[in-house]
Design an enzyme around this catalytic site. Structure first.
Site, PDB file in Angstrom:
ATOM      1  N   ASN A  59      -9.925   0.014  -0.010  1.00  0.00           N
ATOM      2  CA  ASN A  59      -8.466   0.085  -0.050  1.00  0.00           C
ATOM      3  C   ASN A  59      -7.953  -0.529  -1.356  1.00  0.00           C
ATOM      4  OD1 ASN A  59      -5.722  -0.130   0.305  1.00  0.00           O
ATOM      5  ND2 ASN A  59      -5.835  -0.960   2.389  1.00  0.00           N
ATOM      6  N   CYS A 116       0.817  -1.227   0.000  1.00  0.00           N
ATOM      7  CA  CYS A 116       0.000   0.000   0.000  1.00  0.00           C
ATOM      8  C   CYS A 116       0.844   1.268   0.000  1.00  0.00           C
ATOM      9  CB  CYS A 116      -0.950   0.008   1.192  1.00  0.00           C
ATOM     10  SG  CYS A 116      -2.140  -1.336   1.153  1.00  0.00           S
ATOM     11  N   HIS A 166      -3.308   7.716   2.205  1.00  0.00           N
ATOM     12  CA  HIS A 166      -3.666   6.375   1.722  1.00  0.00           C
ATOM     13  C   HIS A 166      -5.105   6.101   2.151  1.00  0.00           C
ATOM     14  CE1 HIS A 166      -3.761   2.186   0.925  1.00  0.00           C
ATOM     15  NE2 HIS A 166      -3.541   1.784   2.156  1.00  0.00           N
TER      16      HIS A 166
HETATM   17  C1  COA Z   1      -9.928  -4.446  10.323  1.00  0.00           C
HETATM   18  C2  COA Z   1     -10.655  -3.532  11.291  1.00  0.00           C
HETATM   19  C3  COA Z   1     -11.702  -2.711  10.510  1.00  0.00           C
HETATM   20  C4  COA Z   1     -11.366  -4.386  12.325  1.00  0.00           C
HETATM   21  O1  COA Z   1     -11.993  -3.569  13.288  1.00  0.00           O
HETATM   22  P1  COA Z   1     -11.950  -3.986  14.819  1.00  0.00           P
HETATM   23  O2  COA Z   1     -12.764  -3.007  15.553  1.00  0.00           O
HETATM   24  O3  COA Z   1     -10.504  -4.123  15.159  1.00  0.00           O
HETATM   25  O4  COA Z   1     -12.704  -5.347  14.754  1.00  0.00           O
HETATM   26  P2  COA Z   1     -12.344  -6.774  15.386  1.00  0.00           P
HETATM   27  O5  COA Z   1     -11.416  -7.515  14.485  1.00  0.00           O
HETATM   28  O6  COA Z   1     -11.933  -6.583  16.817  1.00  0.00           O
HETATM   29  O7  COA Z   1     -13.743  -7.412  15.346  1.00  0.00           O
HETATM   30  C5  COA Z   1     -14.788  -6.915  16.124  1.00  0.00           C
HETATM   31  C6  COA Z   1     -16.006  -7.795  15.949  1.00  0.00           C
HETATM   32  O8  COA Z   1     -16.538  -7.642  14.625  1.00  0.00           O
HETATM   33  C7  COA Z   1     -16.644  -8.920  13.995  1.00  0.00           C
HETATM   34  N1  COA Z   1     -16.379  -8.774  12.585  1.00  0.00           N
HETATM   35  C8  COA Z   1     -15.173  -8.783  11.972  1.00  0.00           C
HETATM   36  N2  COA Z   1     -15.348  -8.587  10.653  1.00  0.00           N
HETATM   37  C9  COA Z   1     -16.655  -8.422  10.433  1.00  0.00           C
HETATM   38  C10 COA Z   1     -17.435  -8.166   9.281  1.00  0.00           C
HETATM   39  N3  COA Z   1     -16.906  -8.025   8.054  1.00  0.00           N
HETATM   40  N4  COA Z   1     -18.777  -8.056   9.430  1.00  0.00           N
HETATM   41  C11 COA Z   1     -19.354  -8.192  10.626  1.00  0.00           C
HETATM   42  N5  COA Z   1     -18.674  -8.428  11.762  1.00  0.00           N
HETATM   43  C12 COA Z   1     -17.332  -8.542  11.662  1.00  0.00           C
HETATM   44  C13 COA Z   1     -15.617  -9.780  14.689  1.00  0.00           C
HETATM   45  O9  COA Z   1     -15.930 -11.140  14.569  1.00  0.00           O
HETATM   46  C14 COA Z   1     -15.707  -9.287  16.118  1.00  0.00           C
HETATM   47  O10 COA Z   1     -16.833  -9.878  16.730  1.00  0.00           O
HETATM   48  P3  COA Z   1     -16.768 -10.315  18.279  1.00  0.00           P
HETATM   49  O11 COA Z   1     -16.510  -9.035  19.037  1.00  0.00           O
HETATM   50  O12 COA Z   1     -18.099 -10.897  18.487  1.00  0.00           O
HETATM   51  O13 COA Z   1     -15.640 -11.279  18.356  1.00  0.00           O
HETATM   52  C15 COA Z   1      -9.678  -2.588  12.027  1.00  0.00           C
HETATM   53  O14 COA Z   1      -8.828  -3.317  12.846  1.00  0.00           O
HETATM   54  C16 COA Z   1      -8.870  -1.790  11.062  1.00  0.00           C
HETATM   55  O15 COA Z   1      -9.378  -0.883  10.448  1.00  0.00           O
HETATM   56  N6  COA Z   1      -7.548  -2.085  10.932  1.00  0.00           N
HETATM   57  C17 COA Z   1      -6.679  -1.408  10.024  1.00  0.00           C
HETATM   58  C18 COA Z   1      -6.742  -2.158   8.787  1.00  0.00           C
HETATM   59  C19 COA Z   1      -6.240  -1.434   7.597  1.00  0.00           C
HETATM   60  O16 COA Z   1      -6.828  -0.489   7.126  1.00  0.00           O
HETATM   61  N7  COA Z   1      -5.156  -1.934   7.057  1.00  0.00           N
HETATM   62  C20 COA Z   1      -4.642  -1.527   5.820  1.00  0.00           C
HETATM   63  C21 COA Z   1      -3.427  -0.721   6.013  1.00  0.00           C
HETATM   64  S1  COA Z   1      -2.661  -0.706   4.470  1.00  0.00           S
END
Ligand code: COA
Length: 323
Positions: free
Chosen positions: A275, A107, A245
């Site tokens: 993304n 990225c 980004h």
């Molecule tokens: C990926 C991201 C959106 C996840 O958000 P989060 O708040 O950390 O979410 P979690 O992984 O803790 O999951 C929270 C809950 O949502 C659920 N969940 C995960 N993906 C889901 C989806 N697509 N739809 C519905 N529920 C979902 C999980 O199972 C979890 O449920 P639980 O609490 O019952 O276990 C976040 O971590 C993020 O934005 N990270 C940066 C990623 C990024 O942009 N990277 C690229 C850089 S180049």
């Protein structure tokens, strides 16, 4: 940076469309990422096809003949083939005679490619360079991993960089003013594919520790932009726009908050395409130019982070110095 262009594949999927094959909801994806839509390449469409479309737009917007291009760099993680470089296919399809190679920093690829292009141009090797970010992320998504698969999309963005003779003092404050790039391989496992040519003869699928990447993104995007500002003797208030980004609206807002930049100056298009990896900055830039937000002579900050982890920032005064 005298011409900008972009391309998104025709197939557009809403969050609701994804619910047909992933256990997710519009509410979850919108709340956690700000993403509403993403575009996916069709079966026979490749990264080089998207790159060529974006490049043709950039060349048209630079008002130059394509024959003037003397260097092509493609930032991509999803090449048409493992080798040769996708850039050589782009060269062939554009009918341009120029050395062509790929840069792979996921990225952050576009910022890395800009840095390479600037150095090669500064050494007087090249005068008119095409820098393209293009990725078909849909080809490496694991639809059983709902946390990651809903965040990515496909697309391409391109810029034309032109070198001008420095006969005018104005040019000292024009073009790419500074670039900073960084990597920390200790964080390799946070965002990677679970396969690779020399690992298991496959391309693998994306795996991401979302929460960890989230934290690193806010810190590293902010610090690298501050570093780039300092190198160009600028301060944050002098930026007309920040073009970050486009990974996640929450990251974009948190970084803007940390840098204390007015949110009206922050370009965000992540809602419409998710993304798109190396394509995301030039894609957002092109949309902001089309929307008549970014104009000739504006001072811009670019910032990106991705697998590696690798990250970086650039400060650019965009457009033609003599309009
Ligand atoms: C990926 C991201 C959106 C996840 O958000 P989060 O708040 O950390 O979410 P979690 O992984 O803790 O999951 C929270 C809950 O949502 C659920 N969940 C995960 N993906 C889901 C989806 N697509 N739809 C519905 N529920 C979902 C999980 O199972 C979890 O449920 P639980 O609490 O019952 O276990 C976040 O971590 C993020 O934005 N990270 C940066 C990623 C990024 O942009 N990277 C690229 C850089 S180049």
């Amino acid at each position: 940076m005298t011409g900008v262009g972009s391309y998104l594949p025709k197939n557009k999927y809403s969050n609701d469309d994804l619910t047909k094959f992933v256990d997710t909801s519009d509410e979850w994806v919108t709340k956690r990422s700000g993403i509403k839509f993403r575009h996916f390449v069709s079966k026979n469409e490749t990264t080089s096809d998207m790159a060529v479309n974006a490049a043709l737009n950039a060349i048209k917007n630079a008002y130059i003949k394509k024959e003037l291009i003397d260097l092509i760099i493609v930032a991509t993680t999803t090449p048409d083939n493992t080798f040769p470089a996708t850039a050589t296919l782009v060269q062939k399809k554009l009918g341009i005679n120029a050395p062509s190679f790929d840069v792979q920093a996921v990225c952050a690829g576009f910022v890395f490619a800009l840095s390479v292009a600037k150095s090669l141009m500064k050494d007087n090797h090249f005068s008119n360079c095409l820098v393209i970010g293009a990725d078909s992320m849909s080809k490496i998504l694991d639809w059983n991993d709902r946390t990651t698969s809903v965040l990515f999309g496909d697309g391409a963005g391109a810029v034309v960089l032109q070198k001008f003779e420095n006969i005018d003092e104005k040019l000292n404050d024009w073009g790419i003013l500074s670039n900073v790039i960084h990597s920390d391989g200790n964080l390799y496992d946070l965002l990677k594919t679970n396969g690779g040519v020399s690992n298991n003869q496959s391309s693998g699928f994306i795996e991401m520790s979302g929460k960890e990447v989230f934290k690193h993104a806010i810190d590293k995007l902010s610090s690298s932009l501050e570093e780039a500002l300092s190198l160009s003797n600028k301060v944050i208030n002098q930026l007309d726009f920040l073009v970050p980004h486009q990974a996640n609206q929450r990251i974009i807002l948190a970084v803007a908050d940390k840098l204390k930049i007015n949110s009206k100056k922050v370009i965000s298009t992540v809602k419409d395409h998710g993304n798109t990896s190396a394509a995301s900055i030039p894609l957002a830039l092109d949309h902001a130019i089309s929307d008549k937000k970014i104009k000739n002579g504006n001072l811009l900050g670019f910032q990106a982070i991705g697998g590696g982890l690798s990250w970086g920032s650039s400060i650019i005064r965009i457009g033609k110095p003599h309009n």
